[in-house]
Write an enzyme that holds these catalytic residues in place. Structure first.
Site, mmCIF file in Angstrom:
data_model
loop_
_atom_site.group_PDB
_atom_site.id
_atom_site.type_symbol
_atom_site.label_atom_id
_atom_site.label_comp_id
_atom_site.label_asym_id
_atom_site.label_seq_id
_atom_site.Cartn_x
_atom_site.Cartn_y
_atom_site.Cartn_z
ATOM 1 N N LYS A 289 -34.309 40.254 -30.881
ATOM 2 C CA LYS A 289 -33.406 39.878 -31.969
ATOM 3 C C LYS A 289 -32.283 38.993 -31.445
ATOM 4 C CE LYS A 289 -30.405 43.925 -31.635
ATOM 5 N NZ LYS A 289 -29.469 44.746 -32.368
ATOM 6 N N ARG B 18 -25.427 55.763 -38.707
ATOM 7 C CA ARG B 18 -25.306 54.344 -39.043
ATOM 8 C C ARG B 18 -26.374 53.978 -40.066
ATOM 9 N NH1 ARG B 18 -26.075 49.911 -34.312
ATOM 10 N NH2 ARG B 18 -28.199 50.744 -34.459
ATOM 11 N N TYR C 261 -4.183 23.129 -22.763
ATOM 12 C CA TYR C 261 -3.312 23.492 -23.879
ATOM 13 C C TYR C 261 -2.216 24.458 -23.441
ATOM 14 C CZ TYR C 261 -6.466 21.266 -27.211
ATOM 15 O OH TYR C 261 -7.214 20.344 -27.911
ATOM 16 N N MET D 129 -12.263 24.112 -26.860
ATOM 17 C CA MET D 129 -13.453 24.310 -27.681
ATOM 18 C C MET D 129 -14.726 23.893 -26.945
ATOM 19 S SD MET D 129 -14.309 22.905 -31.518
ATOM 20 C CE MET D 129 -12.896 23.745 -32.227
#
Length: 339
Positions: free
Chosen positions: A33, A117, A247, A292
């Site tokens: 998955k 769950r 930054y 980023m």
């Protein structure tokens, strides 16, 4: 270009350990998955299929269809059936889901043994079987999930006991409808909690990828991480003493220092919380704040191994290896390492 490098040697090493632990490769169901925990579902599916694994587990139908050709059966954990396929089975997480499945679908009934769950109460097994039969579904298995198998506590024992007790009732109920069930509760950690495997199938995810972490008081299998994250250099400069970088300038050079920018950032899954506090496996320090698409390291090497064990990077940001792997950019190139 930044890439994810996979070790076939490590993968086979892990499969050998798992197969020995669970009494044969026929019991292994690989969890693929979320793009095989970031490793690349197609690549891993082909490799484990060549090893002899015949069962897989995913979250969605579309994930199953991408890798279906490699396996005899693919279990879908998180969706109800929208198609008929002889190789697909679906986890039934609640009684309400029964009416949402297509008649004729193959179902694996999930019972709640204490994780609270997903899954029905063990006391509702007979009700679920009757409702599935009325809907025209075919139950092929019963499953559950350990919540604390990687920690030393009594929880593994009492969940195991609840599940084993429910097997007899489920088998008897299933026989009335002509169903023969398989039973499975063990995840990666659960597979290593006992020297005897009593499950028909074991769902292995994080152990397959070599990042299983057990409590120090438990046996830690000698697994090898399969995935390395590698960045390529964009630019190099000499950061002068007193100059700050990135930054908000959170790193200031205490002396002249060679630094390079690499083509990985938080958009690629490089968690920003590691900014100015992480060191690579080769001892190369991350300098300043992760951007980023870029990160700066105290290095001038052309290709930089940012991590070769997701658990190490996870510790730097206060999370777990699962999260780091699952959040890796799906557009990154994934390829097997060349020996």
């Amino acid at each position: 270009m930044a890439s994810i490098q996979l070790s076939r040697e490590a993968l086979i090493h892990n499969l050998d350990i798992i197969a020995h632990q669970v009494d044969g490769k026929d019991k292994i169901a690989v969890v693929l998955k979320d793009n095989a925990y970031g490793h690349g579902a197609q690549l891993i599916a082909q490799a484990v299929s060549e090893y002899g694994v015949k069962q897989a587990v995913v979250r969605l139908e579309r994930e199953a269809l991408e890798i279906i050709d490699y396996f005899d059966n693919v279990l879908i954990l998180g969706e109800c059936s929208t198609i008929h396929h002889p190789k697909l089975s679906y986890a039934l997480n609640s009684l309400d889901e029964i009416a949402k499945h297509l008649p004729g679908s193959r179902i694996e009934l999930k019972i709640d043994t204490g994780m609270h769950r997903n899954g029905i109460a063990p006391s509702d097994i007979e009700t679920a079987m009757a409702m599935m039969a009325e809907r025209g579904l075919v139950c092929i298995g019963m499953m559950s999930h350990f919540r604390s198998a990687d920690t030393l506590s009594s929880e593994w024992f009492w969940q195991r006991r609840i599940f084993d007790t429910a097997k007899a009732e489920a088998s008897e109920s299933a026989r009335r409808y002509g169903w023969n069930l398989r039973f499975h509760i063990s995840n990666s950690a659960g597979a290593f909690r006992s020297s005897v495997c009593t499950d028909d199938m074991v769902r292995v995810g994080i152990a397959l990828y070599g990042c299983l972490e057990m409590d120090a008081t438990l046996v830690q299998p000698d697994l090898k991480p399969v995935l390395s994250l590698v960045g390529e250099k964009i630019a190099t400069r000499v950061l002068k003493k007193g100059e700050r970088i990135g930054y908000n300038g959170i790193y200031e050079a205490s002396e002249d220092e060679v630094v390079s920018t690499y083509d990985l950032g938080y958009a690629n899954g490089l968690d920003r919380l590691a900014s100015n506090r992480y060191t690579t496996p080769e001892g190369i320090a991350l300098r300043g704040r992760i951007s980023m698409d870029n990160a700066v390291f105290s290095s001038d090497t052309d290709r930089l191994v940012v991590f070769d064990n997701a658990n190490d990077y996870a510790k730097a940001v206060g999370t777990i290896g699962y999260e780091i792997l699952a959040c890796l950019d799906k557009t990154l190139i994934r390829e097997w390492k060349v020996r």
